[in-house]
Scaffold this motif. Structure first.
Motif, PDB file in Angstrom:
ATOM      1  N   LEU B  91       0.839  -1.202   0.000  1.00 13.15           N
ATOM      2  CA  LEU B  91       0.000   0.000   0.000  1.00 13.15           C
ATOM      3  C   LEU B  91       0.874   1.253   0.000  1.00 13.15           C
ATOM      4  O   LEU B  91       0.565   2.252  -0.644  1.00 13.15           O
ATOM      5  N   GLU B  92       1.984   1.151   0.723  1.00 14.08           N
ATOM      6  CA  GLU B  92       2.908   2.268   0.857  1.00 14.08           C
ATOM      7  C   GLU B  92       3.497   2.682  -0.495  1.00 14.08           C
ATOM      8  O   GLU B  92       3.538   3.857  -0.836  1.00 14.08           O
ATOM      9  N   VAL B  93       3.955   1.705  -1.287  1.00 17.18           N
ATOM     10  CA  VAL B  93       4.696   2.054  -2.503  1.00 17.18           C
ATOM     11  C   VAL B  93       3.807   2.216  -3.735  1.00 17.18           C
ATOM     12  O   VAL B  93       4.263   2.769  -4.735  1.00 17.18           O
ATOM     13  N   CYS B  94       2.562   1.780  -3.680  1.00 18.82           N
ATOM     14  CA  CYS B  94       1.692   1.846  -4.869  1.00 18.82           C
ATOM     15  C   CYS B  94       1.605   3.288  -5.375  1.00 18.82           C
ATOM     16  O   CYS B  94       1.178   4.176  -4.653  1.00 18.82           O
ATOM     17  N   PRO B  95       2.021   3.546  -6.639  1.00 20.45           N
ATOM     18  CA  PRO B  95       2.076   4.923  -7.122  1.00 20.45           C
ATOM     19  C   PRO B  95       0.753   5.448  -7.669  1.00 20.45           C
ATOM     20  O   PRO B  95       0.669   6.621  -8.017  1.00 20.45           O
ATOM     21  N   ALA B 123       7.796  -5.039  -2.846  1.00 20.36           N
ATOM     22  CA  ALA B 123       7.589  -4.331  -1.581  1.00 20.36           C
ATOM     23  C   ALA B 123       7.013  -5.249  -0.514  1.00 20.36           C
ATOM     24  O   ALA B 123       7.252  -5.063   0.671  1.00 20.36           O
ATOM     25  N   LEU B 225       8.955  -2.886   6.701  1.00 18.06           N
ATOM     26  CA  LEU B 225       8.368  -2.042   5.673  1.00 18.06           C
ATOM     27  C   LEU B 225       9.449  -1.585   4.697  1.00 18.06           C
ATOM     28  O   LEU B 225      10.567  -1.291   5.116  1.00 18.06           O
ATOM     29  N   PRO B 226       9.126  -1.486   3.400  1.00 16.83           N
ATOM     30  CA  PRO B 226      10.120  -0.982   2.461  1.00 16.83           C
ATOM     31  C   PRO B 226      10.566   0.443   2.789  1.00 16.83           C
ATOM     32  O   PRO B 226      11.708   0.808   2.541  1.00 16.83           O
TER      33      PRO B 226
END
Lengths: 329, 280
Positions: B91-95, B123, B225-226
């Motif tokens: 969820l964090e890295v989704c652009p 990720a 977390l990434p």
């Protein structure tokens, strides 16, 4: 077993590697152009414009590579706009989101600088009005160069950060990739701009010594960071046992060792010739006439630039593909 | 917001029937052809091999047999699934904002928004997500978001014949899991423990009862977390940019001054020769 080995690969392969390569070249060339523009003298302005002239063509390769790599290319605009409601899509903490925007904005800077440079260049096509050269002049030109250089440095480095902001082996196990890619991009760009400047000669020659020193400084930094990177990884370096290790070896040999050796040999030859020629008549003032190399031994040959570019590509391939091959397929 | 919901998977009662896999594929209409590859593993009852875009449930078969196959012999079975992390790397890295947290505190990839950039694949600390070759988007377990919205139990939990997969409000599941661990401990199974409490990524909304090390089940010991790398990696890159930028500035400035002060007869090697030649 390392935690990173329980993760899945991203299926980022050659398209992404080639994007990293061109993105780095474009960014590095822009930075070199901007540095010469902002801090160099009047005699370096032509070479500065050359940096901008190299930057845009290299950048144009990037969006197609990235879009084609998507599994749903027709949806690439979701990177910039919300797809389900009106609004701008931007997540500063997602390297791919901020990278997409940076690429778009850097594209604008690179384009304007390119037009300004081309309008002032002997190669200006007849349909391009000469007065557009104002885009690269005066305080506006300097502001443009400074802003563009900031974005360019971002583009050069964010790709490495993007790899690190994952949970993958090699990538997420060091914070050095952004730094490594920045140094490598600068070295490769200095060689490329130096090569074009050598080919065009004349007014582009005065910047050659500086470009050569810039290339060596960046290559030295790259070598140091690469050694630190390998030391940081420790036993994980075993990932490069095999074909990807050959790529990494090529990156070091072609991109770093061979060009430095080539330069040393040429510098020695040049110094010897210089000693022999010293005391001769004033013809030496005009390099081309005396048969003396006009760039003072700092010209970049096709072999020289070819080695550095191949090394830069191999470095990115070695880092991306070695990690892709690990973990559960 | 509705109550946080999740899965509690008690691996000690899993019998490896794969009803969960079938129910999941059936309800979610996931291709059964494995992207055209119907390959048997050849060395295990596990022919699914991993979670990916068209396998949202995966029953792992871990064989622990000694040489003589007598002194030590046991099967560990575990129905693996997306962990629906409270702190989710994907969820964090989704652009594109395609990955969302739902009102049930689960993590869902919106299929109409996903562009297939594959940023979420590396990720995920568990390697759960992959591209579905039919839709060309990233897919994983949705915890049957569509069923939950109408108050139904997710397909896998409904199909599980031994209640190895239990679904419900997280508070109740945590309590159940605690009781089950206590029960096993009292029976002498001291090795039983919960994988996925708050210590791991703020808590896994899909958590497990295990009886061996996480690695044995193919799970990371300390998933992270990434974004832990975001700042240190960015600072390193900025440091490199600053060093090279400053080096460029200083070398240009000093050379210009040097050339002015020392006059035309000296300088750094042939560099000045070239400059003289081209100066207007």
């Amino acid at each position: 077993m390392r935690d990173v080995l329980f993760t899945a690969p991203a299926h980022w392969h050659w398209l992404i590697v080639v994007y990293f390569f061109f993105g780095g070249l474009s960014a590095g060339s822009y930075v070199l152009g901007a540095l010469l523009h902002l801090f160099g003298g009047a005699q370096e302005r032509p070479a500065s414009r050359l940096g901008y002239l190299v930057s845009l063509p290299a950048l144009l390769a990037c969006p197609p590579l990235l879009i084609v790599d998507l599994d749903r290319p027709e949806r690439f605009w979701h990177l910039f706009l919300w797809s389900q409601r009106p609004g701008v899509m931007f997540k500063w903490w997602s390297p791919m989101s901020i990278g997409s925007w940076a690429l778009l904005l850097f594209g604008a800077f690179s384009f304007v600088s390119f037009v300004g440079a081309l309008s002032a260049d002997p190669w200006r096509p007849s349909w391009l009005p000469e007065r557009l050269a104002v885009l690269g002049r005066g305080i506006w030109g300097k502001v443009l160069a400074a802003g563009g250089a900031g974005f360019a440095f971002f583009i050069a480095g964010y790709t490495g950060v993007l790899l690190s902001v994952t949970n993958r082996p090699l990538w997420a196990e060091t914070p050095l990739l952004g730094l490594l890619f920045t140094a490598s991009a600068m070295a490769a760009s200095a060689a490329l701009v130096g090569f074009v400047a050598s080919r065009r000669g004349g007014a582009f020659v005065p910047a050659l010594p500086w470009l050569s020193r810039m290339e060596h400084a960046a290559a030295l930094l790259e070598l140091l960071v690469l050694l630190l990177f390998l030391a940081w990884l420790g036993p994980a370096v075993a990932a490069w046992r095999g074909p990807y290790g050959v790529l990494l070896g090529m990156a070091v040999l072609l991109g770093l060792v061979a060009p430095l050796a080539l330069t040393l040999v040429r510098a020695r030859g040049h110094a010897a010739r210089g000693r022999a020629a010293r005391g001769e008549a004033s013809g030496a003032a005009r390099g081309e006439m005396s048969g003396e190399a006009p760039g003072g031994g700092h010209e970049v040959t096709a072999l020289g630039v070819g080695l550095v570019l191949a090394g830069s590509l191999a470095l990115r391939a070695a880092i991306v593909l070695a990690s892709e091959a690990l973990g559960h397929a | 917001m509705a109550e946080p919901m999740g899965f509690f998977t008690d691996t000690t009662v899993c019998i490896g029937c794969k009803a969960c896999e079938v129910a999941c594929k059936s309800w979610n209409q996931i291709s059964s052809t494995n992207g055209g590859q119907n390959v048997l593993s050849g060395d295990s009852y596990d022919n699914t091999r991993k979670l990916d875009g068209e396998h949202w449930r995966h029953v792992k078969f871990i064989e622990q047999f000694s040489e003589d196959r007598v002194s030590e012999s046991r099967w560990l079975m575990m129905s693996d699934v997306c962990k629906h992390c409270v702190q989710a790397g994907c969820l964090e890295v989704c652009p594109t904002g395609a990955i969302i947290r739902t009102e049930f505190d689960t993590v869902v990839i919106q299929q109409d928004a996903c562009i297939g950039c594959r940023a979420c694949l590396p990720a995920c600390p568990f390697g759960v997500i992959d591209i579905n070759p039919v839709t060309h988007t990233a897919q994983k377990c949705t915890l049957c978001y569509d069923r939950m919205q109408v108050g139904m139990t997710p397909a896998c939990a409904q199909a599980c014949p031994t209640a190895s997969i239990q679904f419900g409000p997280l508070v109740q599941l945590r309590k159940k899991a605690e009781d089950r661990v206590a029960q096993l401990h009292s029976q002498g199974k001291e090795e039983a423990y919960i994988y996925g409490d708050e210590a791991i990524l703020g808590g896994l909304n899909s958590f497990y009862l295990l009886v061996d090390n996480p690695e044995v089940y193919g799970l990371p010991v300390a998933p992270k977390l990434p974004s832990r790398n975001l700042w240190r990696s960015s600072f390193a890159a900025a440091f490199g940019a600053a060093v090279l930028g400053l080096w460029g500035l200083v070398s240009l400035r000093t050379r210009k001054r040097g050339a002015k002060a020392e006059g035309p007869s000296s300088g750094d090697g042939g560099g000045d020769g070239g400059k003289k030649g081209a100066a207007p």
